[in-house]
Write a protein that holds these residues in place. Structure first.
Motif, PDB file in Angstrom:
ATOM      1  N   ALA A  35      -0.891 -18.052   4.631  1.00 30.53           N
ATOM      2  CA  ALA A  35       0.543 -17.887   4.374  1.00 30.53           C
ATOM      3  C   ALA A  35       1.231 -19.244   4.286  1.00 30.53           C
ATOM      4  O   ALA A  35       0.759 -20.258   4.824  1.00 30.53           O
ATOM      5  N   THR A  37       3.930 -22.222   4.967  1.00 32.11           N
ATOM      6  CA  THR A  37       4.371 -22.779   6.255  1.00 32.11           C
ATOM      7  C   THR A  37       5.880 -22.994   6.281  1.00 32.11           C
ATOM      8  O   THR A  37       6.368 -24.066   6.615  1.00 32.11           O
ATOM      9  N   PRO A  39       9.576 -21.580   7.971  1.00 32.80           N
ATOM     10  CA  PRO A  39       9.933 -20.954   9.241  1.00 32.80           C
ATOM     11  C   PRO A  39       9.820 -19.431   9.182  1.00 32.80           C
ATOM     12  O   PRO A  39      10.177 -18.809   8.172  1.00 32.80           O
ATOM     13  N   ARG A  40       9.335 -18.834  10.252  1.00 37.74           N
ATOM     14  CA  ARG A  40       9.133 -17.392  10.281  1.00 37.74           C
ATOM     15  C   ARG A  40      10.429 -16.610  10.093  1.00 37.74           C
ATOM     16  O   ARG A  40      10.428 -15.480   9.615  1.00 37.74           O
ATOM     17  N   ASP A  41      11.541 -17.226  10.494  1.00 36.96           N
ATOM     18  CA  ASP A  41      12.818 -16.516  10.383  1.00 36.96           C
ATOM     19  C   ASP A  41      13.544 -16.848   9.071  1.00 36.96           C
ATOM     20  O   ASP A  41      14.714 -16.511   8.900  1.00 36.96           O
ATOM     21  N   THR A  43      15.004 -16.611   5.464  1.00 33.42           N
ATOM     22  CA  THR A  43      15.461 -15.463   4.695  1.00 33.42           C
ATOM     23  C   THR A  43      15.869 -15.909   3.287  1.00 33.42           C
ATOM     24  O   THR A  43      16.044 -17.103   3.026  1.00 33.42           O
ATOM     25  N   ARG A  47      12.635 -18.171   1.957  1.00 28.46           N
ATOM     26  CA  ARG A  47      11.272 -17.633   2.049  1.00 28.46           C
ATOM     27  C   ARG A  47      10.409 -18.120   0.891  1.00 28.46           C
ATOM     28  O   ARG A  47       9.184 -18.176   1.005  1.00 28.46           O
ATOM     29  N   PRO A  53       5.800 -15.990  -1.596  1.00 32.54           N
ATOM     30  CA  PRO A  53       5.310 -15.713  -0.242  1.00 32.54           C
ATOM     31  C   PRO A  53       4.072 -14.815  -0.269  1.00 32.54           C
ATOM     32  O   PRO A  53       3.976 -13.895  -1.088  1.00 32.54           O
TER      33      PRO A  53
END
Length: 393
Positions: A35, A37, A39-41, A43, A47, A53
């Motif tokens: 995946a 790299t 940030p996971r949050d 938006t 993304r 993604p």
């Protein structure tokens, strides 16, 4: 004088079951990277900062392999009417829908990259036979660019936008359309500009979503909004146009992956549908998943990932800086398109702008994103062109 000929042949699309089975097998065997790299949050567009993604790609690949129906789109193309002819030794594919209306005007519509005739497939019928009897009607011709879709792949260099424009004039003449209107976006907009500038004896007027100003324009005298347009376009070419530079410089290298890997082809094209559409995150907010896959599958089945990329090698930054368009022109600038030309700049090339439009919604693929808005704007633009043309008689 119009010159319809017998050198035009009916064509029907029909992929073999073996090719479709091979596509599904390749999708099932795809090797994917880890995946991104970000940030996971993250938006929205964040993304997509590093490209498509992984989670989104996996979902699309799964649907493509298990649910997508190519035969449905194949039937749609065949219903519209498909043909081929040979021009300068190259087979050219095109959609052609004659209007039942006696007052219809010939209309040539040219697509760009990374799209195809898919760009206009859903609007051809309504343009040719509008539900509203008061709406203008058109004999619609939608060619596949050389190296795209069911057109032949050139085996020699030289098929740039100038040669393509000349071929389109020949094509329209073979269909009996000596005088016609022309519309285009992306590369199709560039070709439409060449048509208007080089062939005024055949082109009644042009409508484009891609106005291309002469080089050397300054921001002096522009409004704040127009300056923002210029800055956004500069930013696009400075930071987000690696795909164009790669395809202009090394299309063959990129082409190996695009022709060999359906997942690689999907990611290369999906990235542009996402970045260039008027959406906050996924392109599927406005464009159907099936339509994107119709486009990608057409590239895949015709093995045109490399040959289509070569239009950048042939024509990148090649528009004649001295070319001027004196036929009536209608220009539309959609708010989320990647390049928007300020009107004062456009007027330096397009000498007779009869309509300038700035819709509230839409990006680079308006006929797919906002088809109803696109149809109305296109009709209004073409009607403005016809009003000038008819008034001059």
């Amino acid at each position: 004088m119009s010159r319809p000929t017998s050198d035009v042949h009916v064509f029907e699309a029909h992929a073999s079951d073996a090719d479709l089975d091979d596509l599904r097998a390749r999708l099932a065997a795809a090797r994917l990277p880890e995946a991104e790299t970000v940030p996971r949050d993250a938006t929205g567009s964040g993304r997509w900062e590093q490209g498509v993604p992984l989670a989104d790609l996996v979902d699309v690949v799964t649907y493509w392999r298990t649910e997508y129906d190519w035969r449905s789109f194949e039937k749609q193309l065949n219903r519209i009417g498909q043909f081929r002819t040979t021009i300068d030794g190259l087979g050219i594919h095109f959609l052609h829908r004659r209007s039942p209306r006696a007052d219809a005007t010939p209309l040539l519509m040219t697509h760009g990259w990374p799209d195809s005739v898919v760009r206009f497939a859903d609007v051809v019928e309504e343009l040719a036979d509008p539900a509203d009897a008061d709406a203008p009607a058109f004999h619609v011709v939608v060619p596949s660019l050389p190296g795209f879709g069911y057109s032949d792949r050139p085996s020699t260099s030289g098929w740039g936008t100038e040669k393509i424009a000349a071929a389109w004039v020949e094509l329209m003449g073979r269909l009996g359309y000596d005088r016609f209107l022309a519309h285009g976006g992306d590369w199709g907009g560039n070709i439409t500009t060449v048509l208007g500038g080089r062939f005024p004896a055949h082109v009644l007027g042009i409508h484009t979503t891609f106005a291309d100003a002469p080089p050397g324009m300054t921001t002096d005298g522009l409004t704040a909004a127009e300056r923002a347009w210029a800055e956004d376009t500069h930013d696009f070419w400075a930071r987000r146009a690696a795909y164009a530079k790669q395809q202009a410089a090394r299309p063959q290298t990129t082409g190996y992956a695009l022709v060999d890997s359906p997942v690689g082809l999907l990611a290369w094209i999906l990235d542009k549908f996402a970045e260039w559409s008027d959406t906050e995150d996924s392109p599927f907010e406005t464009i159907s998943l099936d339509r994107v896959l119709d486009d990608v599958t057409l590239y895949w089945l015709t093995r045109t990932g490399a040959s289509a990329a070569r239009i950048y090698y042939e024509s990148h930054n090649s528009l004649d800086p001295d070319l001027r368009v004196d036929v009536p022109s209608a220009i539309t600038a959609y708010p989320r398109d990647v390049e928007k030309c300020p009107r004062p700049w456009a007027q330096q090339r397009y000498r007779q702008i009869v309509r300038w439009s700035e819709p509230e919604r839409g990006g680079h693929f308006p006929s797919l994103e906002v088809p109803d808005l696109f149809l109305k704007d296109l009709r209004d633009g073409l009607a403005a062109l016809l009003a000038v043309t008819h008034g001059a008689r």
